[in-house]
Scaffold this active site. Sequence first.
Site, PDB file in Angstrom:
ATOM      1  N   HIS A  75       0.824  -1.211   0.000  1.00 64.98           N
ATOM      2  CA  HIS A  75       0.000   0.000   0.000  1.00 64.98           C
ATOM      3  C   HIS A  75       0.857   1.259   0.000  1.00 64.98           C
ATOM      4  CE1 HIS A  75      -3.174   2.694   0.683  1.00 64.98           C
ATOM      5  NE2 HIS A  75      -3.204   2.678   1.994  1.00 64.98           N
ATOM      6  N   CYS A  76       2.177   1.129   0.286  1.00 63.04           N
ATOM      7  CA  CYS A  76       2.972   2.349   0.526  1.00 63.04           C
ATOM      8  C   CYS A  76       3.952   2.687  -0.594  1.00 63.04           C
ATOM      9  CB  CYS A  76       3.744   2.181   1.833  1.00 63.04           C
ATOM     10  SG  CYS A  76       2.674   2.013   3.259  1.00 63.04           S
ATOM     11  N   ILE A  77       4.948   1.835  -0.797  1.00 59.43           N
ATOM     12  CA  ILE A  77       6.089   2.216  -1.649  1.00 59.43           C
ATOM     13  C   ILE A  77       5.667   2.519  -3.095  1.00 59.43           C
ATOM     14  CG2 ILE A  77       8.462   1.610  -2.321  1.00 59.43           C
ATOM     15  CD1 ILE A  77       8.139   1.763   0.687  1.00 59.43           C
ATOM     16  N   LEU A 123       2.905   3.812  -4.123  1.00 59.91           N
ATOM     17  CA  LEU A 123       1.959   4.927  -4.213  1.00 59.91           C
ATOM     18  C   LEU A 123       2.472   6.228  -3.600  1.00 59.91           C
ATOM     19  CD1 LEU A 123      -1.362   3.135  -3.138  1.00 59.91           C
ATOM     20  CD2 LEU A 123      -0.213   3.075  -5.335  1.00 59.91           C
ATOM     21  N   ASP A 124       3.035   6.129  -2.404  1.00 58.71           N
ATOM     22  CA  ASP A 124       3.348   7.340  -1.636  1.00 58.71           C
ATOM     23  C   ASP A 124       4.226   8.345  -2.375  1.00 58.71           C
ATOM     24  OD1 ASP A 124       1.911   6.019   0.241  1.00 58.71           O
ATOM     25  OD2 ASP A 124       3.590   5.572   1.567  1.00 58.71           O
TER      26      ASP A 124
END
Length: 442
Positions: free
Chosen positions: A273-275, A277-278
């Site tokens: 969910h993080c790398i 998208l963020d």
Amino acid sequence: MDQKDSLLDRITNRTARVGVIGLGYVGLPLALLFEEAGFPVIGFDVDPAKAEALHRGESYIRHIGAEKVSQAFARGRIVATTDFDRLGECDAVVICVPTPLGRHREPDLSFIRSTVAEMAQRLRAGQLVVLESTTYPGTTREELVPPFEARGLECGTDFFVAFSPEREDPGNPRFHTQNIPKVVGGIDPASQEVATALYGAAVAEVVAVSSPEVAEAAKLFENIFRAVNIALANEMKMVLDRMGVNVWEVIEAARTKPFGFMPFYPGPGLGGHCIPLDPFYLTWKAAEYGTWARFIELAGDINTSMPAYVVDRTAKALNRHGKSLKGSRVLVLGLSYKANIDDDRESPSFEIIEKLREGGATAAYCDPYIPVSRPGREHDIGLASVACSGEEFARHDVLVVATAHDDFRVPSLYRDVRLVVDTRNLMAPLDLGPGGPEIVQA
Ligand SMILES: NC(=O)c1ccc[n+]([C@@H]2O[C@H](COP(=O)([O-])OP(=O)(O)OC[C@H]3O[C@@H](n4cnc5c(N)ncnc54)[C@H](O)[C@@H]3O)[C@@H](O)[C@H]2O)c1
């Protein structure tokens, strides 16, 4: 006593009621942590199934044991609900809702905004609101403060606002919510003081920074650092492969340098969910300031091209075995984005499977953590996992290792396999004996 001192008092004597909005990978462990620290906790989620499961003592997140949930709920200090009217009861509200990307890689703040809309109706003086969702610098100030001010309340006197990023590493046996240092940035000194006091009561170390913007940017920098270095490792893999040099051996050699080098590893593309998208939260915001984050865009290009690279390597490997991709049976090992967890969000395996299908192959997957595939943000492959057995593996023309689950580290699984395309260097340490499959790095 003023609002700040009264809130600090309630934090010190553990009577401050903590609300956690969004009981997912981040919010659930956090709610349990505040409960363990002695606070009365209300967990809020829009999904009634989550609240019901928690009250039955069940965990819907694999690495958070059911026992931990059932013990916490049995103590009676924590409840989970979909009733947002109860927000008014909370002295501190911590927001842990999703921050995905839209179709054009633009930040999707709709979850934060709908949460703020829920809160706006129930705000009262004396509350602390902390945003934990990953987002671009400025979000906390722009989205959280105005609804309070619209009610005639003053930040730093009547209410308090801060940003504190989450650094959860699901499945990491060493680091968890309690012992990972917590960065906290308040809108003003009073907000900083109460937010630091709240987290200080629950986690081992609080790192106070001068503003929410610093805290927001620090979180993005951490994830951009990973995305860029993984892209570099992927580029090294593709370049070195042309030269016939094994990138994994190169990384092992380079990491023996005791300073100035940190190993990152190539793979089939980014997941989670993080790398993936963020970093684009920052590029989007950067454009508003007329500046262009070139490293981030380049890393994104390289990382998102990896599934196509893997499929290309697979097609070429099959070709050497006298087979075309079209008509071949391909088994992808691993649907989750990371080893030994059940999180499949943004997993590159989905794109690999879709690209294999586009090339005319029959794709299947094996993942003991995900018995049936779930529809994702962009993909819906509609498959169930095949059995993790040598018999099943032997039915396919080629295996593509996408996730390094420990379940796949069993040499006997590969006894009758002819070809393995390995994106994780999972096969190298296995002793397959003579006559094993051809292993192709990808
Ligand atoms: N998963 C991680 O490892 C991780 C690590 C660091 C930061 N983050 C960040 O934390 C935030 C949350 O991520 P997550 O992984 O916990 O997401 P998640 O999808 O696991 O959980 C989010 C939860 O929020 C609920 N929800 C959605 N809209 C809501 C609303 N309006 N009101 C109340 N609940 C609502 C969902 O039902 C879900 O249970 C994101 O900003 C993410 O970038 C995640």
